[in-house]
Write an enzyme that holds these catalytic residues in place. Structure first.
Site, short mmCIF file in Angstrom:
data_model
loop_
_atom_site.label_atom_id
_atom_site.label_comp_id
_atom_site.label_asym_id
_atom_site.label_seq_id
_atom_site.Cartn_x
_atom_site.Cartn_y
_atom_site.Cartn_z
N GLY A 1 -5.66 -1.28 -14.63
CA GLY A 1 -6.77 -0.50 -15.04
C GLY A 1 -7.79 -1.61 -15.72
O GLY A 1 -7.49 -1.85 -16.95
N LYS B 1 0.87 -1.06 -0.13
CA LYS B 1 -0.07 0.00 -0.01
C LYS B 1 0.83 1.09 0.08
O LYS B 1 1.92 1.31 0.76
CB LYS B 1 -0.72 -0.07 1.28
CG LYS B 1 -1.53 1.37 1.42
CD LYS B 1 -2.81 1.51 0.77
CE LYS B 1 -3.39 2.95 1.05
NZ LYS B 1 -4.52 3.33 -0.06
N SER B 2 0.41 2.19 -0.88
CA SER B 2 1.32 3.28 -0.81
C SER B 2 1.47 4.04 0.75
O SER B 2 0.40 4.36 1.48
CB SER B 2 0.65 4.47 -1.54
OG SER B 2 0.58 4.06 -3.06
N SER C 1 -12.22 6.81 -2.05
CA SER C 1 -11.60 7.85 -1.63
C SER C 1 -11.10 7.75 -0.29
O SER C 1 -11.50 8.19 0.70
CB SER C 1 -12.40 9.34 -1.76
OG SER C 1 -11.80 10.30 -1.16
N LYS D 1 4.01 5.70 -10.79
CA LYS D 1 2.60 5.30 -10.98
C LYS D 1 2.09 6.54 -11.59
O LYS D 1 2.10 7.55 -10.85
CB LYS D 1 2.10 4.72 -9.64
CG LYS D 1 0.56 4.74 -9.84
CD LYS D 1 0.04 3.19 -10.25
CE LYS D 1 -1.28 3.02 -9.98
NZ LYS D 1 -1.68 2.21 -8.64
N THR E 1 -9.38 -3.27 -8.50
CA THR E 1 -10.80 -3.66 -8.28
C THR E 1 -11.09 -4.92 -8.16
O THR E 1 -12.01 -5.53 -7.26
CB THR E 1 -11.73 -2.88 -9.34
OG1 THR E 1 -11.30 -1.45 -9.05
CG2 THR E 1 -13.09 -3.37 -9.06
N CYS F 1 -1.96 10.03 -6.62
CA CYS F 1 -3.06 9.81 -5.61
C CYS F 1 -4.13 10.99 -5.88
O CYS F 1 -3.77 12.09 -5.29
CB CYS F 1 -2.56 9.67 -4.17
SG CYS F 1 -3.94 9.65 -2.86
N ASN G 1 -3.30 5.32 -12.82
CA ASN G 1 -4.02 5.18 -11.60
C ASN G 1 -5.49 5.32 -11.74
O ASN G 1 -5.99 5.56 -12.93
CB ASN G 1 -3.66 6.32 -10.83
CG ASN G 1 -3.70 6.10 -9.19
OD1 ASN G 1 -4.59 5.48 -8.88
ND2 ASN G 1 -2.67 6.56 -8.34
C1 DHB Z 1 -5.08 6.46 -2.64
C2 DHB Z 1 -5.83 6.32 -3.79
C3 DHB Z 1 -4.77 6.28 -4.91
O1 DHB Z 1 -5.56 6.07 -6.04
C4 DHB Z 1 -3.69 6.22 -4.80
O2 DHB Z 1 -2.68 6.38 -5.73
C5 DHB Z 1 -3.02 6.42 -3.53
C6 DHB Z 1 -3.63 6.42 -2.27
C7 DHB Z 1 -5.92 6.83 -1.55
O3 DHB Z 1 -7.06 7.18 -1.30
O4 DHB Z 1 -5.45 6.03 -0.19
#
Ligand code: DHB
Length: 315
Positions: free
Chosen positions: A252, A49-50, A74, A167, A275, A132, A196
Site C-alpha cells: 500500500g 494475479k488472483s 475495478s 490478503k 500502483t 477483492c 488490499n
Molecule cells: C481485483 C481487485 C482486487 O483488489 C483484488 O484483490 C482482486 C481482484 C480485480 O478487480 O481484478
C-alpha cells in the site's frame, strides 16, 4: 569511507526471500510474458494475479485509472484460470519462491482452488485473497465477515498442507483488527498481507463531470501513495496483535525506498509494489532496491532485522 554490506533479504515465516521486495498481486502478473519478466527481475518472490477456477474476462473498460496521488481500479478479476498459472509455473526452472494468489467467488470455489494448489510442488505458498472489492453483485468479502471466516479457515486447515497467507482488506477500527487477529491466531497461517485497495472510492474528471472508470458507476478500489497511512496503520496494529510467527507482508502506497523502510519499521517482513509497478514497469524493482539500500546505509543499518517492528511512539 568503508561501505558496509547491506542485506535486504528476509523470511516470511520459514520461506527465505533474497530480497524483501516483491510485486503485489494484480499488477503485471497475469500473462506468460509478465510472469517471466517478474521471474527474471530482482524481486524476492513472484506473486501471480488472483485466479479463479475458470478464466474470466473481468469488467468493462476503462477499468483502471491513475493520477499523481493514487490509482482506482475495478478490474473484476480478469485472469486465465488456475490451470494456466499452475501449468506456467510447472514448466519454469527457478529458485525464486512462487506465491499463487487465489480469489474464489465463493467459499466452495476457494476450497477447490486451495486443493488444486496443494497438488503442485512449484507453488511455494498460497496467498488467499479475501478482499477483492470489485465483483459485481458479490457477497460481502470474507475479510469483512468475522462470523464466516473462522469456520472457513477451520475447514481449509483440515486438508491444506501448503504455506498459506491471507490478503486482508483495510480495517479502520482497532476493534476490527483485534478481532481478526484473534481469529487468525488460532490457525497455522504463515503470513498476512496488509492491505488490499481501499474499497469504494471514486475519482472525478471535472472537465467531463464524469467518473473515470466504467464498472460499478465509477466506484473502485483505491491504491497508491494516498493509501500509505492506512497500510502502515494496519501493519502496525496487526504486528502488535498477531502471533509472532505470522509474518506480515506490507502493501500500500510504496513508491520510494523510504516507504519500504516505513512499512518494515511498522512490522512488515516484506513489501509488495502495486500502483508504482503499474506506473513505472518492471524497472521499478531495481530503483527501489537501490533507494532502500542507500537509505539503510545512511541510517547505518545493515539488515532489516536491525529495525523491523521498532516504531517508537512520540515522546
Ligand atoms: C481485483 C481487485 C482486487 O483488489 C483484488 O484483490 C482482486 C481482484 C480485480 O478487480 O481484478
Amino acid at each position: 569511507m568503508i561501505m558496509k554490506k547491506i542485506d535486504i533479504s528476509s523470511t516470511i515465516n520459514r520461506i527465505k526471500l533474497s530480497s524483501c521486495i516483491m510485486n503485489a498481486s494484480g499488477v503485471l502478473c497475469s500473462t506468460d510474458q509478465e510472469l517471466s519478466n517478474l521471474l527474471n527481475s530482482s524481486t524476492g518472490a513472484v506473486l501471480t494475479k488472483s485466479c479463479t477456477s475458470i478464466p474470466r474476462k473481468g469488467n468493462l473498460k476503462p477499468r483502471y485509472f491513475e493520477w499523481n496521488m493514487g490509482s482506482i481500479n475495478s478490474m473484476g478479476l480478469p485472469n486465465f484460470g488456475i490451470d494456466f498459472y499452475l501449468n506456467f509455473l510447472e514448466k519454469k526452472k527457478t529458485k525464486k519462491p512462487i506465491f499463487l494468489s487465489i480469489s474464489g467467488l465463493s467459499i466452495e470455489e476457494n476450497f477447490f482452488l486451495i486443493k488444486k494448489a496443494n497438488l503442485y510442488s512449484k507453488i511455494t505458498a498460497v496467498e488467499l485473497n479475501l478482499s477483492c472489492p470489485n465483483i459485481i453483485d458479490n457477497e460481502e468479502e470474507l475479510g469483512y465477515n468475522f462470523y464466516k471466516i473462522s469456520d472457513f479457515l477451520k475447514n481449509i486447515f483440515k486438508f491444506n498442507k501448503k504455506p498459506l497467507g491471507i490478503k486482508l482488506p483495510p480495517y479502520f477500527k482497532d476493534k476490527h483488527i483485534k478481532k481478526m487477529a484473534l481469529i487468525l491466531n488460532q490457525f497455522p497461517i504463515f503470513f498476512v498481507t496488509c492491505i488490499n485497495s481501499l474499497p469504494n472510492g471514486i475519482f472525478i474528471d471535472t472537465k467531463t463531470e464524469s467518473t473515470v472508470i466504467k464498472p460499478k458507476k465509477g466506484f473502485g478500489g483505491i491504491g497508491g501513495p494516498i493509501i500509505k497511512p492506512f497500510a502502515l496503520a494496519n501493519i502496525r496494529k496487526f504486528y502488535t496483535y498477531l502471533r509472532k510467527d505470522i509474518s506480515i507482508i506490507g502493501c500500500g502506497g510504496i513508491s520510494c525506498g523510504k516507504d519500504i523502510f516505513e512499512h518494515i519499521l511498522c512490522g512488515a517482513s516484506a513489501v509488495q509494489i502495486g500502483t508504482q509497478l503499474m506506473k513505472e514497469g518492471i524497472s521499478v524493482f531495481e530503483r527501489l532496491e537501490k533507494e532502500f539500500t542507500i537509505f539503510l546505509q545512511k541510517k547505518n543499518y545493515t539488515s532489516i532485522n536491525n529495525f523491523k517492528g521498532n516504531l517508537k511512539s512520540f515522546q
